[in-house]
Design a protein around this motif. Structure first.
Motif, mmCIF file in Angstrom:
data_model
loop_
_atom_site.group_PDB
_atom_site.id
_atom_site.type_symbol
_atom_site.label_atom_id
_atom_site.label_comp_id
_atom_site.label_asym_id
_atom_site.label_seq_id
_atom_site.Cartn_x
_atom_site.Cartn_y
_atom_site.Cartn_z
ATOM 1 N N ASP A 1 0.876 -1.178 0.000
ATOM 2 C CA ASP A 1 0.000 0.000 0.000
ATOM 3 C C ASP A 1 0.909 1.223 0.000
ATOM 4 O OD1 ASP A 1 -1.645 2.180 0.641
ATOM 5 O OD2 ASP A 1 -2.637 1.168 2.306
ATOM 6 N N VAL A 2 0.918 1.978 -1.098
ATOM 7 C CA VAL A 2 1.790 3.145 -1.204
ATOM 8 C C VAL A 2 1.367 4.247 -0.235
ATOM 9 C CG1 VAL A 2 0.546 4.369 -3.044
ATOM 10 C CG2 VAL A 2 3.028 4.582 -2.876
ATOM 11 N N GLY A 3 0.133 4.195 0.259
ATOM 12 C CA GLY A 3 -0.388 5.237 1.137
ATOM 13 C C GLY A 3 -0.865 6.421 0.329
ATOM 14 N N ALA A 4 -1.910 7.066 0.796
ATOM 15 C CA ALA A 4 -2.412 8.264 0.109
ATOM 16 C C ALA A 4 -1.388 9.373 0.236
ATOM 17 C CB ALA A 4 -3.753 8.685 0.697
ATOM 18 N N HIS A 5 -1.205 10.085 -0.861
ATOM 19 C CA HIS A 5 -0.257 11.185 -0.882
ATOM 20 C C HIS A 5 -0.648 12.167 -1.981
ATOM 21 C CE1 HIS A 5 1.316 8.175 -3.706
ATOM 22 N NE2 HIS A 5 1.896 9.178 -4.349
ATOM 23 N N VAL A 6 0.029 13.313 -1.995
ATOM 24 C CA VAL A 6 -0.271 14.352 -2.978
ATOM 25 C C VAL A 6 1.028 15.060 -3.360
ATOM 26 C CG1 VAL A 6 -0.820 16.117 -1.248
ATOM 27 C CG2 VAL A 6 -1.870 16.249 -3.504
ATOM 28 N N ARG B 1 -9.993 14.010 4.990
ATOM 29 C CA ARG B 1 -8.744 13.250 4.911
ATOM 30 C C ARG B 1 -8.495 12.589 6.261
ATOM 31 N NH1 ARG B 1 -4.178 17.049 1.992
ATOM 32 N NH2 ARG B 1 -5.203 17.285 -0.041
ATOM 33 N N THR B 2 -8.944 11.348 6.418
ATOM 34 C CA THR B 2 -8.653 10.621 7.651
ATOM 35 C C THR B 2 -7.202 10.154 7.599
ATOM 36 O OG1 THR B 2 -9.541 8.608 6.659
ATOM 37 C CG2 THR B 2 -11.044 9.905 8.032
ATOM 38 N N PRO B 3 -6.527 10.079 8.739
ATOM 39 C CA PRO B 3 -5.090 9.836 8.735
ATOM 40 C C PRO B 3 -4.649 8.388 8.529
ATOM 41 C CG PRO B 3 -5.853 10.111 10.970
ATOM 42 C CD PRO B 3 -7.038 10.372 10.076
ATOM 43 N N ASP B 4 -5.589 7.442 8.462
ATOM 44 C CA ASP B 4 -5.129 6.060 8.402
ATOM 45 C C ASP B 4 -5.658 5.272 7.211
ATOM 46 O OD1 ASP B 4 -3.568 3.953 9.570
ATOM 47 O OD2 ASP B 4 -5.450 3.017 10.138
ATOM 48 N N ASN B 5 -6.953 5.277 6.943
ATOM 49 C CA ASN B 5 -7.517 4.373 5.951
ATOM 50 C C ASN B 5 -8.114 5.109 4.760
ATOM 51 O OD1 ASN B 5 -8.606 2.255 4.545
ATOM 52 N ND2 ASN B 5 -10.011 1.608 6.136
ATOM 53 N N TRP B 6 -7.309 5.316 3.721
ATOM 54 C CA TRP B 6 -7.781 6.017 2.525
ATOM 55 C C TRP B 6 -8.834 5.219 1.750
ATOM 56 C CZ3 TRP B 6 -6.911 3.430 -2.028
ATOM 57 C CH2 TRP B 6 -5.857 2.507 -2.060
ATOM 58 N N ARG B 7 -8.914 3.939 1.972
ATOM 59 C CA ARG B 7 -9.867 3.107 1.208
ATOM 60 C C ARG B 7 -11.324 3.407 1.549
ATOM 61 N NH1 ARG B 7 -6.804 -2.699 0.762
ATOM 62 N NH2 ARG B 7 -4.743 -1.806 0.558
ATOM 63 N N THR B 8 -11.560 4.122 2.641
ATOM 64 C CA THR B 8 -12.937 4.497 2.998
ATOM 65 C C THR B 8 -13.275 5.917 2.564
ATOM 66 O OG1 THR B 8 -12.271 5.296 5.187
ATOM 67 C CG2 THR B 8 -12.921 2.958 5.007
ATOM 68 N N TRP B 9 -12.332 6.607 1.932
ATOM 69 C CA TRP B 9 -12.564 7.993 1.542
ATOM 70 C C TRP B 9 -13.630 8.096 0.453
ATOM 71 C CZ3 TRP B 9 -7.091 10.598 1.011
ATOM 72 C CH2 TRP B 9 -6.467 10.603 2.271
ATOM 73 N N GLU B 10 -14.294 9.245 0.440
ATOM 74 C CA GLU B 10 -15.290 9.554 -0.586
ATOM 75 C C GLU B 10 -15.172 11.036 -0.927
ATOM 76 O OE1 GLU B 10 -20.148 9.706 -0.998
ATOM 77 O OE2 GLU B 10 -19.257 8.271 0.402
ATOM 78 N N THR C 1 -1.435 9.142 4.366
ATOM 79 C CA THR C 1 -1.605 7.911 5.163
ATOM 80 C C THR C 1 -0.317 7.094 5.003
ATOM 81 O OG1 THR C 1 -2.604 6.593 3.368
ATOM 82 C CG2 THR C 1 -4.115 7.892 4.744
ATOM 83 N N PRO C 2 -0.037 6.174 5.902
ATOM 84 C CA PRO C 2 1.258 5.465 5.869
ATOM 85 C C PRO C 2 1.422 4.510 4.695
ATOM 86 C CG PRO C 2 0.148 5.178 8.002
ATOM 87 C CD PRO C 2 -0.821 5.835 7.082
ATOM 88 N N LEU C 3 2.675 4.362 4.240
ATOM 89 C CA LEU C 3 3.054 3.306 3.315
ATOM 90 C C LEU C 3 3.131 2.011 4.116
ATOM 91 C CD1 LEU C 3 5.817 3.350 0.667
ATOM 92 C CD2 LEU C 3 5.853 1.578 2.425
ATOM 93 N N ARG C 4 2.609 0.936 3.531
ATOM 94 C CA ARG C 4 2.649 -0.368 4.224
ATOM 95 C C ARG C 4 3.007 -1.473 3.231
ATOM 96 N NH1 ARG C 4 -2.397 1.869 6.548
ATOM 97 N NH2 ARG C 4 -2.002 2.244 8.749
#
Length: 173
Positions: free
Chosen positions: A48-53, A78-87, A168-171
């Motif tokens: 998971d590259v993590g959300a970034h800009v 922008r929640t700090p952990d789980n970008w997969r729930t973003w809308e 969000t973090p890279l994992r």
């Protein structure tokens, strides 16, 4: 190479950098193009590259093999952990990208990708302008090659130098 000569990179060729977290093949670098750096990236299961800009960089992804969860929009929150729930405000959500999917990311657009499957994915990736992503990949893969969990502080410092605001973090597994 002269101005009247192009560059041909046959399948399986290019400079390869590999760690348990990623395999990147440099196909076209800033040495050969003023427009973009081009890479073939193998994304292993669990990465998971993590959300970034980026404020300056523009990116293009084309899924060649496998599947990736992909984000390319500004979320309402922008929640700090789980970008997969973003809308997004318009209702856009994370999608499952399959072979043939193209993702274009303009500067200033939050984006992320992750491989939630048990098989590697392969992506054609362009970043403009060169050579920032070339240098970034070289240094990131050095950090990730150390084994164990990623050194988030080192990754954060690296990304700050290369116009990457990590949301969000890279994992990786």
């Amino acid at each position: 190479m002269t101005a009247t000569e192009g560059l041909l990179v046959p399948p399986g060729h290019g400079r390869i950098m590999e760690t348990p977290a990623q395999r990147v093949t440099f196909k076209v670098t800033g040495t050969h193009s003023r427009m973009a750096s081009t890479f073939e990236v193998v994304v292993p299961p669990g990465f998971d590259v993590g959300a970034h800009v980026h404020t300056r960089s523009e990116e293009l992804f084309y899924v060649l093999e496998g599947e990736l969860d992909v984000l390319a929009f500004e979320p309402r929150i922008r929640t700090p952990d789980n970008w997969r729930t973003w809308e997004s405000a318009s209702g856009s959500r994370v999608v499952r990208a399959t072979p043939g999917t193209v993702i274009a990311v303009p500067p200033g657009c939050p984006h992320a990708f992750a491989n939630p499957t048990d098989t590697p994915a392969k992506v054609f990736f362009q970043a403009s302008p060169p050579p920032d992503h070339e240098r970034y990949f070289e240094e990131l893969l050095e950090i990730l090659g150390g084994g164990g969990p990623p050194d988030q502080a080192a990754i954060e410092e690296l990304r700050a130098r290369y116009d990457i605001e990590q949301l969000t973090p890279l994992r990786h597994r």
